[in-house]
Design an enzyme around this catalytic site. Structure first.
Site, PDB file in Angstrom:
ATOM      1  N   ASP A  91      -6.204  -7.192   4.282  1.00  0.00           N
ATOM      2  CA  ASP A  91      -7.347  -6.620   3.562  1.00  0.00           C
ATOM      3  C   ASP A  91      -8.195  -7.749   2.971  1.00  0.00           C
ATOM      4  OD1 ASP A  91      -8.929  -4.602   2.298  1.00  0.00           O
ATOM      5  OD2 ASP A  91      -7.906  -5.086   0.413  1.00  0.00           O
ATOM      6  N   ASP A 106     -12.076  -9.390   4.516  1.00  0.00           N
ATOM      7  CA  ASP A 106     -13.352  -9.478   3.779  1.00  0.00           C
ATOM      8  C   ASP A 106     -13.884 -10.903   3.841  1.00  0.00           C
ATOM      9  OD1 ASP A 106     -13.270  -6.800   2.927  1.00  0.00           O
ATOM     10  OD2 ASP A 106     -13.998  -7.326   0.916  1.00  0.00           O
ATOM     11  N   LYS A 136       3.754 -15.272   3.421  1.00  0.00           N
ATOM     12  CA  LYS A 136       4.036 -16.083   2.230  1.00  0.00           C
ATOM     13  C   LYS A 136       5.549 -16.304   2.219  1.00  0.00           C
ATOM     14  CE  LYS A 136       2.657 -18.098  -1.591  1.00  0.00           C
ATOM     15  NZ  LYS A 136       1.808 -19.307  -1.600  1.00  0.00           N
ATOM     16  N   ASP A 172      -2.277 -18.478   1.487  1.00  0.00           N
ATOM     17  CA  ASP A 172      -3.226 -19.293   0.700  1.00  0.00           C
ATOM     18  C   ASP A 172      -3.876 -20.358   1.577  1.00  0.00           C
ATOM     19  OD1 ASP A 172      -0.721 -20.481   0.892  1.00  0.00           O
ATOM     20  OD2 ASP A 172      -0.643 -21.203  -1.174  1.00  0.00           O
ATOM     21  N   TYR A 225       0.816  -1.214   0.000  1.00  0.00           N
ATOM     22  CA  TYR A 225       0.000   0.000   0.000  1.00  0.00           C
ATOM     23  C   TYR A 225       0.851   1.267   0.000  1.00  0.00           C
ATOM     24  CZ  TYR A 225      -4.590  -2.134   0.838  1.00  0.00           C
ATOM     25  OH  TYR A 225      -5.764  -2.824   0.719  1.00  0.00           O
TER      26      TYR A 225
HETATM   27  C1  IPM Z   1     -10.501  -1.500   3.712  1.00  0.00           C
HETATM   28  C2  IPM Z   1     -10.674  -0.959   2.322  1.00  0.00           C
HETATM   29  C3  IPM Z   1      -9.526  -0.021   2.006  1.00  0.00           C
HETATM   30  C4  IPM Z   1      -8.244  -0.797   2.078  1.00  0.00           C
HETATM   31  C5  IPM Z   1      -9.633   0.738   0.668  1.00  0.00           C
HETATM   32  C6  IPM Z   1     -10.949   1.473   0.536  1.00  0.00           C
HETATM   33  C7  IPM Z   1      -8.487   1.670   0.463  1.00  0.00           C
HETATM   34  O1  IPM Z   1     -10.783  -1.982   1.397  1.00  0.00           O
HETATM   35  O2  IPM Z   1     -10.458  -0.691   4.665  1.00  0.00           O
HETATM   36  O3  IPM Z   1     -10.413  -2.708   3.876  1.00  0.00           O
HETATM   37  O4  IPM Z   1      -7.860  -1.469   1.102  1.00  0.00           O
HETATM   38  O5  IPM Z   1      -7.584  -0.764   3.117  1.00  0.00           O
HETATM   39 MN    MN Z   2     -10.842  -3.969   2.305  1.00  0.00          MN
END
Ligand code: IPM
Ligand code: MN
Length: 362
Positions: A241, A245, A185, A217, A139
């Site tokens: 990240d 999710d 990794k 993975d 990032y």
């Molecule tokens: C999160 C989001 C952000 C990230 C984006 C919107 C920059 O996906 O907070 O998880 O990748 O960190």
């Molecule tokens: Mn995210």
């Protein structure tokens, strides 16, 4: 306490409204002074000022005790380069505030067990905390460049960056099931070798905590086959990240999950979900992730565990009673609106807060 509220884009606007509603109600009940100031970030800020993180927003955040953010990003900016997009506002904000440890708890809600994409037997009892490193890796690594024929990003970590976030993971594990799974990794990446060695060294100061290493993975696979094996997951920025999710949606909806970013000058709270432009402005978004982020603010910044728990209990009660937004509703015709959920969580949170403060004064 001074709190800067950054609704941002899409459903961010609707969900932060509900989070502020709940926070105001609880803090008033408990006599905590909270002052909310709203500012622009992301696409909304680009429209108004040409900048995704205007000076005024930065100033207000820096003068606050905490920042509560909704979401950033909108499809109209999709054709732009990363540096011109709304997301850069959030990345700059994270750097400005300095929080390097992003805590993303993910657990099975009893009332939602049937909403999980996983079978009940597999998912029941899941309770994990992802500690995502937030200021390093791909990032932010330099150089980053794009030309007509090539593009590159740099994955970079220093020992001190790994150490400080690892300590947060081990400290968190002390208060939980005393297990840290460090995800990397290391069979391919040098940054991961450094990560693993550094985590091993930090672990020496925590003999009571069990440490295991998993490749990313394999971790993605274990999350869907055996999620109850996890307690604290410690990982770098991009892996965190992606995995968060995945962990979030196991609970039934990405809309449920909260996050806190700590360790810097000013703490930042935001739901794990994004701006969800497809459902924005319809009053149907799930505000519980944002509301639960408010609870985390009370826990970590205000250090008021009772107030945080009042909100979390209220969320559970609303879910148990069956009032749900469309993403977690079994009935896709009849479902609750964003603001109805906020109203009811606020009402119950005040009740729980009152019970708590009464029992403490007796
Ligand atoms: C999160 C989001 C952000 C990230 C984006 C919107 C920059 O996906 O907070 O998880 O990748 O960190
Ligand atoms: Mn995210």
């Amino acid at each position: 306490m001074k709190i800067t509220v950054l609704p941002g884009d899409g459903v961010g606007v609707e969900v932060t409204r509900e989070a502020v509603k709940v926070l105001s109600a609880v803090s008033e009940t408990l006599g905590l002074e909270m002052e909310f100031t709203q500012h622009l970030i992301g696409g909304a800020a680009i429209h108004a000022t040409d900048s995704p993180l205007p000076e005024e927003t930065q100033k207000s955040c820096c003068e606050s005790d905490a920042v509560l953010l909704g979401a950033v990003g909108a499809p109209e900016f999709d054709h732009l380069l990363p540096e011109q997009r709304p997301e850069i506002g959030l990345l700059k904000l994270r750097q400005l505030l300095g929080g390097f440890a992003n805590l993303r708890p993910s657990k099975a809600f009893d009332a939602l067990i049937d909403s999980s994409p996983l079978r009940k037997e597999v998912f029941e009892g899941t309770n994990m905390l992802i500690v995502r490193e937030l200021l390093g890796g791909l990032y932010f690594g330099q150089p980053r460049e794009i030309s007509e024929t090539e593009a590159f990003n740099t994955m970079r970590y220093s020992v001190s960056e790994v150490e400080r976030v690892a300590r947060v993971a081990f400290e968190s594990a002390k208060l939980r099931k005393k297990k840290v799974t460090s995800v990397d990794k290391a069979n391919v990446l040098e940054t991961s070798r450094l990560w693993r060695e550094t985590v091993e060294k930090v672990a020496k100061s925590y003999p009571e905590i069990e440490l295991e290493h998993l490749f990313v993975d394999a971790c993605a696979m274990h999350l869907v086959t055996n999620p109850t094996r996890f307690d604290v997951i410690l990982t770098e920025n991009l892996f965190g990240d992606i995995l968060s999710d995945e962990a979030a949606v196991l609970t039934g909806s990405l809309g449920m999950l909260a996050s806190a970013t700590i360790g810097g000058k000013i703490d930042l709270y935001e739901p794990v979900h994004g701006s969800a432009p497809d459902i924005a402005g319809k009053n149907i978004a799930n505000p519980l992730g944002a509301i639960a982020s408010g609870a985390m603010l009370l826990r970590y910044t205000a250090k008021n565990e009772a107030a945080a728990e009042a909100i979390e209990k209220a969320i559970n009660k609303v879910l148990a009673e069956g009032l749900r937004t469309i993403d977690i509703s079994n009935d896709k015709e009849n479902f609750a609106k964003t603001d109805e959920i906020g109203d009811l969580v606020a009402k119950y949170a005040v009740e729980f807060a009152n019970t708590k403060s009464n029992s403490q004064t007796v």
